[in-house]
Design an enzyme around this catalytic site. Structure first.
Site, PDB file in Angstrom:
ATOM      1  N   ARG A 192      39.139  18.312  43.841  1.00 56.05           N
ATOM      2  CA  ARG A 192      39.394  17.050  43.162  1.00 56.05           C
ATOM      3  C   ARG A 192      39.966  16.079  44.182  1.00 56.05           C
ATOM      4  NH1 ARG A 192      42.470  20.217  38.519  1.00 56.05           N
ATOM      5  NH2 ARG A 192      42.678  21.511  40.355  1.00 56.05           N
ATOM      6  N   HIS A 228      35.174  21.286  35.526  1.00 52.54           N
ATOM      7  CA  HIS A 228      34.556  22.577  35.870  1.00 52.54           C
ATOM      8  C   HIS A 228      33.043  22.534  35.606  1.00 52.54           C
ATOM      9  CE1 HIS A 228      38.718  24.349  34.726  1.00 52.54           C
ATOM     10  NE2 HIS A 228      38.601  24.537  36.019  1.00 52.54           N
ATOM     11  N   LYS A 230      50.245  36.616  34.318  1.00 50.16           N
ATOM     12  CA  LYS A 230      50.281  35.287  33.688  1.00 50.16           C
ATOM     13  C   LYS A 230      49.858  35.407  32.233  1.00 50.16           C
ATOM     14  CE  LYS A 230      48.611  32.369  37.442  1.00 50.16           C
ATOM     15  NZ  LYS A 230      47.464  31.524  37.740  1.00 50.16           N
ATOM     16  N   SER A 238      42.992  21.772  33.622  1.00 55.95           N
ATOM     17  CA  SER A 238      43.246  22.576  32.419  1.00 55.95           C
ATOM     18  C   SER A 238      44.684  22.392  31.943  1.00 55.95           C
ATOM     19  CB  SER A 238      42.997  24.061  32.713  1.00 55.95           C
ATOM     20  OG  SER A 238      41.669  24.263  33.104  1.00 55.95           O
TER      21      SER A 238
HETATM   22  P1  ADP Z   1      42.692  28.320  39.516  1.00 59.28           P
HETATM   23  O1  ADP Z   1      43.807  28.897  38.702  1.00 59.28           O
HETATM   24  O2  ADP Z   1      41.957  29.310  40.357  1.00 59.28           O
HETATM   25  O3  ADP Z   1      43.037  27.050  40.266  1.00 59.28           O
HETATM   26  P2  ADP Z   1      41.191  26.617  37.716  1.00 59.28           P
HETATM   27  O4  ADP Z   1      40.477  27.044  36.490  1.00 59.28           O
HETATM   28  O5  ADP Z   1      42.319  25.641  37.542  1.00 59.28           O
HETATM   29  O6  ADP Z   1      41.610  27.958  38.399  1.00 59.28           O
HETATM   30  O7  ADP Z   1      40.162  25.979  38.742  1.00 59.28           O
HETATM   31  C1  ADP Z   1      39.076  26.683  39.250  1.00 59.28           C
HETATM   32  C2  ADP Z   1      38.379  25.845  40.308  1.00 59.28           C
HETATM   33  O8  ADP Z   1      37.863  24.658  39.734  1.00 59.28           O
HETATM   34  C3  ADP Z   1      39.267  25.386  41.468  1.00 59.28           C
HETATM   35  O9  ADP Z   1      38.497  25.368  42.647  1.00 59.28           O
HETATM   36  C4  ADP Z   1      39.663  24.002  41.088  1.00 59.28           C
HETATM   37  O10 ADP Z   1      39.956  23.205  42.216  1.00 59.28           O
HETATM   38  C5  ADP Z   1      38.388  23.540  40.416  1.00 59.28           C
HETATM   39  N1  ADP Z   1      38.635  22.468  39.458  1.00 59.28           N
HETATM   40  C6  ADP Z   1      39.530  22.421  38.456  1.00 59.28           C
HETATM   41  N2  ADP Z   1      39.461  21.236  37.781  1.00 59.28           N
HETATM   42  C7  ADP Z   1      38.474  20.522  38.384  1.00 59.28           C
HETATM   43  C8  ADP Z   1      37.932  19.218  38.198  1.00 59.28           C
HETATM   44  N3  ADP Z   1      38.412  18.393  37.276  1.00 59.28           N
HETATM   45  N4  ADP Z   1      36.937  18.847  39.003  1.00 59.28           N
HETATM   46  C9  ADP Z   1      36.492  19.683  39.968  1.00 59.28           C
HETATM   47  N5  ADP Z   1      36.959  20.894  40.233  1.00 59.28           N
HETATM   48  C10 ADP Z   1      37.946  21.325  39.451  1.00 59.28           C
END
Ligand code: ADP
Length: 159
Positions: free
Chosen positions: A91, A18, A42, A129
């Site tokens: 990703r 992120h 959630k 995450s």
């Molecule tokens: P959500 O529940 O909306 O998927 P996340 O917090 O998991 O929320 O992810 C938010 C955004 O960040 C999404 O667009 C996801 O694809 C991106 N994201 C999550 N992990 C990574 C990573 N390792 N590298 C790049 N983008 C990421």
């Protein structure tokens, strides 16, 4: 006029993947606003305020990064805040289908919000995450995948 990108997600917790997307966003936008989606259906591992604190501490030295929480539809929040650009990270190919569906639906809901995708660096493309939570809960060391404010809390909570 300053160009703002809203970066929405669960951030439960924020990872270096992120952080990488935020830093890339800063090269294109004047401000990146990280927006934590608060979802009453959630149960997150970290409470909303804790997720926000971890993000604020991570970007304490970055005046062009801010963090907010929002509930309800993303497009409604964008409209309210007069934000026209949503930032999302990609990703692997596996992210694409879901992200494409989400961005397309958001565009159907409102014409004046566009989604911009950025690709994370190779070293972060397998970080999520949910994996971080899994490692920490099972006693592993996730500290090299998260910023220091998250590593500290993981150690306190699961260490
Ligand atoms: P959500 O529940 O909306 O998927 P996340 O917090 O998991 O929320 O992810 C938010 C955004 O960040 C999404 O667009 C996801 O694809 C991106 N994201 C999550 N992990 C990574 C990573 N390792 N590298 C790049 N983008 C990421």
């Amino acid at each position: 006029m300053s160009r703002i990108a809203l970066y929405p997600g669960s951030f439960d917790p924020i990872t270096l993947g992120h952080v990488d997307i935020v830093q890339r966003g800063l090269q294109v936008f004047d401000e990146v606003r990280v927006a934590i989606a608060v979802n009453s259906r959630k149960t997150p591992t970290f409470a909303d305020q804790e997720r926000q604190a971890m993000i604020e501490e991570t970007f304490a030295d970055h005046p062009r990064v801010s963090c907010v929480t929002f509930s309800g539809l993303l497009v409604n929040y964008c409209r309210e805040q007069k934000i026209h650009t949503v930032l999302r990270g990609l990703r692997a190919v596996s992210d694409f289908e879901y992200e494409f569906q989400l961005a397309s639906m958001n565009r159907r809901l409102t014409e004046d919000v566009d989604t911009v995708f950025m690709m994370t660096s190779e070293e972060h493309f397998y970080v999520s995450s949910s994996l971080i939570r899994e490692i920490a809960i099972n006693g592993g060391d996730a500290s090299s995948f998260v910023p220091p404010p998250v590593a500290r809390r993981l150690a306190k909570r699961f260490g």
